[in-house]
Design a protein around this motif. Structure first.
Motif: not given
Length: 499
Positions: A122-135
């Protein structure tokens, strides 16, 4: 008197969905029927399996708020697209490069989309998505900035193809001003539903568009920059609004993204949407024994219900295209203690921000009146307002031409449903485009339902997304390649025009 707080992004609780498809509600089954069992069985005989919802629900399905027969689709009003020669549009060779790149990337993009779908945040907790997409973007040759502009789950990926010696000798307009195209990837999911708005597809689509533009710039020797932003908290919290205020969009000449919805096959839509204002209201009273001494209390629950009823009465004087809807939240309520606290989470929608501004004051008056009537104290927190989407007409016409040429896709510009998105604020800050597109869904399974979340993981939804990504990539390439076209796009935006 009420105490009002207006932080930029006050909505920190995922229970409120301020984003795009927060207008869809399930209808409760009725219970406690006094009819005999035999009568209930008779009533159900011959009914369709989907008859749990009222029949009229089938006539309003997601964004594309129309019935889905061929007559309706053919009769939808749509602007006549201008005629372009091959020289005026994007060349067949560029289109072939973009399509070939997406075809090659498709398995990787599918894996990326499903990985995000399997890890909803949910909002502002997209840590997995953040790491996956940046990598992923770093592995594809983009310069990546994680945790962008102070937002933990925001990110930025940039690729620049510099002007070659040929360009510099020619001193073209592209050499003088190498343009920048922006792309957005949303990532957040819905509480309890997962990716019921298909943001796994949006995240993947942004990646696809950026990578396809990169391939076209390199192969066809066109200078330019593509910036892909990972934008958190679209469903609530207004992540793009914060990024906009912090300068994330200032370099861009235009910005593009897309969004899945339910509807007929091979349909895209350019719709304005509506402005939205989230509001949190807290009532503070005084508890008491409900049987022994109720007169000692100030009933916060009564305040909430008086406000709820007042807003229901206000709806009679509201315009048909405005909406006010919300929920009541308690805190350890029990029947024999008069509640000393209650919270309302409301959203106000109107066709434009100007109309929203006026309606908001009438709604707040209902909250104030409820506090006065019950002798409760009140605190009102007004969140970041979402503006209506103002799709750039020039960008929209070229996008329509491109997806029509490549895939025979129909682009509709009729009035859509009452969706809202923080991308609306972006469209007021710079030229931008936010097309919707249809994916196959179950009956009564439009956005913000578990059924739509299931649909967002299908192969068919993936294929539909790549079609739109190809069209947006070609559009973004044209912004970078064609200085005259981009100047026309800017003039249209500056004039305040839009679809």
């Amino acid at each position: 008197m009420s105490h009002r707080v207006s932080p930029k992004n006050v909505v920190a609780d995922a229970g409120i969905q301020a984003g795009c498809w927060a207008t869809l509600f399930g209808l409760r089954k009725r219970g406690g029927s006094t009819k005999p069992k035999a009568a209930q069985l008779t009533r159900r005989e011959g009914a369709a399996e989907a008859a749990e919802l009222a029949p009229y629900v089938h006539f309003g399905h997601g964004w594309y708020d129309l019935n889905y027969d061929s007559v309706t689709i053919d009769s939808c009003p749509s602007e006549k697209l201008p005629e372009y020669s091959e020289d005026e549009g994007v060349s067949p060779e560029v289109l072939q490069t973009i399509q070939a790149e997406l075809e090659d990337l498709s398995p990787w993009l599918r894996e990326l989309s499903l990985d995000i779908w399997h890890h909803p945040e949910i909002m502002y907790e997209e840590r997995y998505a953040h790491d996956r997409l940046t990598e992923f973007m770093a592995s594809r040759g983009f310069k990546v900035t994680p945790h962008y502009l102070g937002l933990e789950t925001a990110w930025r990926a940039e690729f620049t193809y510099p002007a070659s010696d040929t360009h510099r000798k020619a001193k073209t307009r592209s050499t003088v001003h190498a343009r920048v195209i922006g792309v957005n990837s949303e990532m957040d999911a819905l509480p309890g539903i997962g990716h019921g708005c298909g943001h796994n597809l949006i995240a993947m689509s942004g990646v696809a568009v950026a990578l396809a533009i990169k391939a076209a710039l390199q192969k066809h020797d066109v200078p330019g920059t593509v910036i892909l932003l990972g934008t958190p908290a679209e469903e609530a919290g207004g992540g793009k609004i914060t990024l906009l205020e912090r300068g994330a969009y200032k370099e861009m000449d235009a910005c593009i993204m897309s969004h899945p919805t339910a509807g007929p096959a091979n349909i895209s839509g350019l719709w304005q949407g509506v402005a939205l204002q989230p509001i949190d209201v807290e009532f503070f009273g005084h508890g008491a024994h409900a049987g022994l001494a109720p007169w000692e209390a100030q009933n916060a629950l009564d305040a909430a219900f008086v406000a709820y009823a007042s807003i229901s009465a206000l709806r009679q004087q509201m315009k048909p295209d405005c909406r006010v809807h919300g929920i009541i939240v308690g805190r350890e309520w029990v029947p024999n203690i008069i509640p000393d606290y209650a919270k309302l989470r409301y959203m106000i929608r109107a066709p434009t921000y100007q109309e929203l501004d006026a309606l908001r004051e009438r709604v707040i008056a209902c909250f104030d009146a409820a506090a006065l009537a019950t002798a409760c104290k009140i605190e009102i927190k007004v969140g970041a307002a979402y503006y209506e989407v103002r799709n750039n007409r020039i960008l929209g016409r070229e996008y329509s031409r491109l997806v029509g040429k490549m895939y025979g896709m129909r682009t509709d510009t009729s009035v859509g449903a009452n969706y809202s998105t923080d991308f609306g604020n972006v469209t007021f800050a710079l030229p931008a485009l936010h097309p919707a597109y249809s994916i196959p869904t179950e009956p009564n399974g439009a956005n913000h339902t578990p059924q739509f979340a299931k649909s967002a993981a299908t192969k068919e939804a993936h294929e539909a997304t790549l079609k739109v990504a190809a069209g947006l990539a070609a559009l973004g390439f044209k912004v970078l390649q064609d200085a005259d076209f981009t100047a026309e796009v800017f003039d249209e935006w500056k004039a305040g025009c839009g679809i």
